[in-house]
Write a protein that holds these residues in place. Sequence first.
Motif, PDB file in Angstrom:
ATOM      1  N   THR A 138       0.850  -1.183   0.000  1.00 38.49           N
ATOM      2  CA  THR A 138       0.000   0.000   0.000  1.00 38.49           C
ATOM      3  C   THR A 138       0.887   1.236   0.000  1.00 38.49           C
ATOM      4  OG1 THR A 138      -0.101  -0.122   2.410  1.00 38.49           O
ATOM      5  CG2 THR A 138      -1.888  -1.159   1.184  1.00 38.49           C
ATOM      6  N   SER A 139       0.253   2.398  -0.169  1.00 38.08           N
ATOM      7  CA  SER A 139       1.037   3.630  -0.222  1.00 38.08           C
ATOM      8  C   SER A 139       1.761   3.899   1.092  1.00 38.08           C
ATOM      9  CB  SER A 139       0.111   4.811  -0.559  1.00 38.08           C
ATOM     10  OG  SER A 139      -0.942   4.906   0.405  1.00 38.08           O
ATOM     11  N   ASP A 140       1.166   3.451   2.197  1.00 39.85           N
ATOM     12  CA  ASP A 140       1.803   3.666   3.502  1.00 39.85           C
ATOM     13  C   ASP A 140       2.519   2.423   4.019  1.00 39.85           C
ATOM     14  OD1 ASP A 140      -0.494   2.238   3.760  1.00 39.85           O
ATOM     15  OD2 ASP A 140      -1.215   3.266   5.559  1.00 39.85           O
ATOM     16  N   LYS A 141       2.699   1.404   3.145  1.00 42.35           N
ATOM     17  CA  LYS A 141       3.431   0.187   3.499  1.00 42.35           C
ATOM     18  C   LYS A 141       2.900  -0.442   4.792  1.00 42.35           C
ATOM     19  CE  LYS A 141       6.591  -0.286   0.281  1.00 42.35           C
ATOM     20  NZ  LYS A 141       6.676  -1.509  -0.553  1.00 42.35           N
TER      21      LYS A 141
END
Length: 217
Positions: A138-141
């Motif tokens: 995801t974009s925020d890992k």
Amino acid sequence: MRPTSLWEYLPNWTLLIFNILLLFGKVFCSPRDHNYDYYPSPRPTFLSGETNFTFHKGDTATLRCGVMDLGTKTSDGRPYVVSWRRDSSLQPLAIGEMIFSSNTDYKIHHPDKSPYWNLLIKNVQPKHADTYECQISTSDKMKRRVYLNVLDDDTFRKPAEKPKIKRVPEDEKPQATIYKGNSNGCSRKQNEYSHKLLLVTSTLFVVYLMLWSHDAS
């Protein structure tokens, strides 16, 4: 002055009508296959489960990581991917089912249609004990940490001790009294008693015969 004719305004009317038709065409005839996010896709989530794993040296360690809604896609159309990384290293161990480590002890176990992406470590050793991260792209890992403990067999798997046998000296051993019987199952004392009784009975019978003979004469 000559009045202006309608035909002189024809180019302007033509341009206006063309613009109106073009506007209606964009509104009502636009294609419907645009990737607008009217309904955002569900965000992947980790399944609840154990985060502390303990194995003995030489076992196949299984670090479990379950992810729901992994089949959805990101905003740019790419699918989400699960990866594994060791906390003490920046190099990923695995991305999807592909191993990025030269160590052949690592393997990803992902059964068909299963939400689990488990990291397997064959012939696990104390050097493998560490914190591992299961990540979602995801974009925020999104991350989930699990802890691996490895027990050394030499310390924690001692063979069961054999029971100690206490040897008793010969002079302290209890002496058992053994009665030997005959074929009829009689003991030795019983045989001696029978012999004495037979001897007394025979003697009395002989004395009786001698007295009876004396009286008869």
